[in-house]
Design a protein around this motif. Structure first.
Motif, PDB file in Angstrom:
ATOM      1  N   VAL A 142      29.940 -25.074 -34.721  1.00  0.00           N
ATOM      2  CA  VAL A 142      31.281 -24.504 -34.854  1.00  0.00           C
ATOM      3  C   VAL A 142      31.362 -23.641 -36.118  1.00  0.00           C
ATOM      4  O   VAL A 142      32.036 -22.609 -36.120  1.00  0.00           O
ATOM      5  CB  VAL A 142      32.368 -25.603 -34.809  1.00  0.00           C
ATOM      6  CG1 VAL A 142      33.752 -25.017 -35.085  1.00  0.00           C
ATOM      7  CG2 VAL A 142      32.350 -26.306 -33.454  1.00  0.00           C
ATOM      8  N   SER A 143      30.646 -24.011 -37.167  1.00  0.00           N
ATOM      9  CA  SER A 143      30.591 -23.164 -38.368  1.00  0.00           C
ATOM     10  C   SER A 143      29.980 -21.806 -38.048  1.00  0.00           C
ATOM     11  O   SER A 143      30.456 -20.772 -38.529  1.00  0.00           O
ATOM     12  CB  SER A 143      29.777 -23.849 -39.468  1.00  0.00           C
ATOM     13  OG  SER A 143      30.443 -24.989 -39.962  1.00  0.00           O
ATOM     14  N   LEU A 158      29.674  -9.904 -30.976  1.00  0.00           N
ATOM     15  CA  LEU A 158      30.052 -11.174 -31.587  1.00  0.00           C
ATOM     16  C   LEU A 158      30.643 -12.116 -30.538  1.00  0.00           C
ATOM     17  O   LEU A 158      30.332 -13.310 -30.516  1.00  0.00           O
ATOM     18  CB  LEU A 158      31.061 -10.955 -32.714  1.00  0.00           C
ATOM     19  CG  LEU A 158      31.569 -12.201 -33.426  1.00  0.00           C
ATOM     20  CD1 LEU A 158      30.434 -12.943 -34.116  1.00  0.00           C
ATOM     21  CD2 LEU A 158      32.643 -11.836 -34.420  1.00  0.00           C
ATOM     22  N   ILE A 159      31.477 -11.605 -29.653  1.00  0.00           N
ATOM     23  CA  ILE A 159      32.055 -12.430 -28.590  1.00  0.00           C
ATOM     24  C   ILE A 159      30.942 -12.998 -27.718  1.00  0.00           C
ATOM     25  O   ILE A 159      30.931 -14.193 -27.413  1.00  0.00           O
ATOM     26  CB  ILE A 159      33.065 -11.630 -27.741  1.00  0.00           C
ATOM     27  CG1 ILE A 159      34.314 -11.337 -28.563  1.00  0.00           C
ATOM     28  CG2 ILE A 159      33.432 -12.392 -26.471  1.00  0.00           C
ATOM     29  CD1 ILE A 159      35.292 -10.397 -27.884  1.00  0.00           C
ATOM     30  N   ALA A 160      29.995 -12.155 -27.312  1.00  0.00           N
ATOM     31  CA  ALA A 160      28.891 -12.618 -26.458  1.00  0.00           C
ATOM     32  C   ALA A 160      28.057 -13.679 -27.183  1.00  0.00           C
ATOM     33  O   ALA A 160      27.691 -14.705 -26.593  1.00  0.00           O
ATOM     34  CB  ALA A 160      28.016 -11.435 -26.045  1.00  0.00           C
ATOM     35  N   GLN A 161      27.765 -13.452 -28.468  1.00  0.00           N
ATOM     36  CA  GLN A 161      26.994 -14.424 -29.252  1.00  0.00           C
ATOM     37  C   GLN A 161      27.742 -15.750 -29.339  1.00  0.00           C
ATOM     38  O   GLN A 161      27.161 -16.817 -29.134  1.00  0.00           O
ATOM     39  CB  GLN A 161      26.748 -13.875 -30.654  1.00  0.00           C
ATOM     40  CG  GLN A 161      26.153 -14.892 -31.618  1.00  0.00           C
ATOM     41  CD  GLN A 161      26.182 -14.388 -33.052  1.00  0.00           C
ATOM     42  OE1 GLN A 161      25.979 -13.206 -33.307  1.00  0.00           O
ATOM     43  NE2 GLN A 161      26.449 -15.283 -33.979  1.00  0.00           N
ATOM     44  N   ASN A 162      29.042 -15.692 -29.629  1.00  0.00           N
ATOM     45  CA  ASN A 162      29.816 -16.923 -29.769  1.00  0.00           C
ATOM     46  C   ASN A 162      29.964 -17.651 -28.445  1.00  0.00           C
ATOM     47  O   ASN A 162      29.980 -18.881 -28.417  1.00  0.00           O
ATOM     48  CB  ASN A 162      31.176 -16.634 -30.404  1.00  0.00           C
ATOM     49  CG  ASN A 162      31.065 -16.464 -31.910  1.00  0.00           C
ATOM     50  OD1 ASN A 162      30.022 -16.743 -32.490  1.00  0.00           O
ATOM     51  ND2 ASN A 162      32.113 -16.000 -32.533  1.00  0.00           N
ATOM     52  N   TYR A 171      37.059 -16.352 -29.048  1.00  0.00           N
ATOM     53  CA  TYR A 171      36.523 -15.410 -30.045  1.00  0.00           C
ATOM     54  C   TYR A 171      35.786 -16.154 -31.148  1.00  0.00           C
ATOM     55  O   TYR A 171      34.632 -15.909 -31.387  1.00  0.00           O
ATOM     56  CB  TYR A 171      37.673 -14.565 -30.602  1.00  0.00           C
ATOM     57  CG  TYR A 171      37.233 -13.447 -31.517  1.00  0.00           C
ATOM     58  CD1 TYR A 171      36.391 -12.439 -31.075  1.00  0.00           C
ATOM     59  CD2 TYR A 171      37.684 -13.401 -32.829  1.00  0.00           C
ATOM     60  CE1 TYR A 171      36.006 -11.409 -31.923  1.00  0.00           C
ATOM     61  CE2 TYR A 171      37.302 -12.365 -33.674  1.00  0.00           C
ATOM     62  CZ  TYR A 171      36.468 -11.383 -33.214  1.00  0.00           C
ATOM     63  OH  TYR A 171      36.083 -10.359 -34.054  1.00  0.00           O
ATOM     64  N   GLY A 172      36.469 -17.042 -31.845  1.00  0.00           N
ATOM     65  CA  GLY A 172      35.830 -17.894 -32.848  1.00  0.00           C
ATOM     66  C   GLY A 172      36.008 -17.455 -34.277  1.00  0.00           C
ATOM     67  O   GLY A 172      36.261 -18.276 -35.147  1.00  0.00           O
ATOM     68  N   ARG A 173      35.877 -16.176 -34.555  1.00  0.00           N
ATOM     69  CA  ARG A 173      35.909 -15.718 -35.948  1.00  0.00           C
ATOM     70  C   ARG A 173      37.282 -15.718 -36.583  1.00  0.00           C
ATOM     71  O   ARG A 173      37.403 -15.590 -37.794  1.00  0.00           O
ATOM     72  CB  ARG A 173      35.304 -14.310 -36.053  1.00  0.00           C
ATOM     73  CG  ARG A 173      33.807 -14.308 -35.930  1.00  0.00           C
ATOM     74  CD  ARG A 173      33.192 -15.147 -37.050  1.00  0.00           C
ATOM     75  NE  ARG A 173      31.859 -15.546 -36.724  1.00  0.00           N
ATOM     76  CZ  ARG A 173      30.769 -15.014 -37.247  1.00  0.00           C
ATOM     77  NH1 ARG A 173      30.862 -14.055 -38.126  1.00  0.00           N
ATOM     78  NH2 ARG A 173      29.591 -15.453 -36.876  1.00  0.00           N
TER      79      ARG A 173
END
Length: 175
Positions: free
Chosen positions: A35-36, A10-14, A57-59
């Motif tokens: 951003v969503s 998830l970190i790599a994707q974000n 991170y983003g989530r």
């Protein structure tokens, strides 16, 4: 150096999404959409984000309605960041929810402590909000301030470290 349970994929994707977000021209609608995807939360159409925008991170980033985030803002949200409605965030601000432990043998371990920005707060340019801080409703953080402790509602803080310099009357117009 990662916290337990963090999804590396998830970190790599974000990070790829953030790079895409910051490397091209996008309409505000496209910015909100990207951003969503990063946050996993659909942003309200009233949210405006100026680029570049950064997150580690983003989530764990929650953004309310009528929020304005100026350019070069960094959200270190692994520990959680909540931004309530009508918040203004000045250019170059940092919101940090992660710290390293003090003991030398545990220095690479992370302490996660959420940041909360209350409704209608205003974070000035290049302000820094440190882990665990709650900025109260209608509070103002002066430009360049480093906020290490909670900021009460309806107050102005400034300085390094930030200290209360004034209490606001309700609906005060002249700041």
């Amino acid at each position: 150096m990662q916290a337990k349970g963090v999804n590396e994929r998830l970190i790599a994707q974000n990070q790829r999404l953030i790079q895409h977000l910051n490397s091209g021209q996008h309409t505000q609608s496209e910015v909100r959409q990207l951003v969503s995807e990063i946050t996993g939360q659909e942003l309200d159409e009233s949210v405006e984000i100026r680029l570049p925008f950064y997150s580690d991170y983003g989530r764990n980033l929650k953004i309310g309605k009528q929020v304005y985030i100026n350019s070069n803002v960094m959200m270190v949200d692994l520990g959680g960041i909540t931004i309530e409605d009508q918040v203004l965030i000045g250019p170059g601000a940092y919101l940090v929810s992660v710290n390293h432990q003090l003991a030398a043998d545990k220095r690479h371990d992370l302490d996660l402590n959420p940041v909360h920005i209350g409704k209608n707060a205003w974070l000035g340019a290049r302000s820094v909000i440190l882990p665990g801080v709650h900025v109260g409703e209608n509070a103002i953080v002066g430009a360049g301030a480093v906020v290490t402790k909670n900021v009460p509602a309806n107050t102005i803080v400034a300085g390094v470290p930030a200290k209360i310099i004034r209490t606001l009357a309700s609906n005060e117009e002249d700041v």
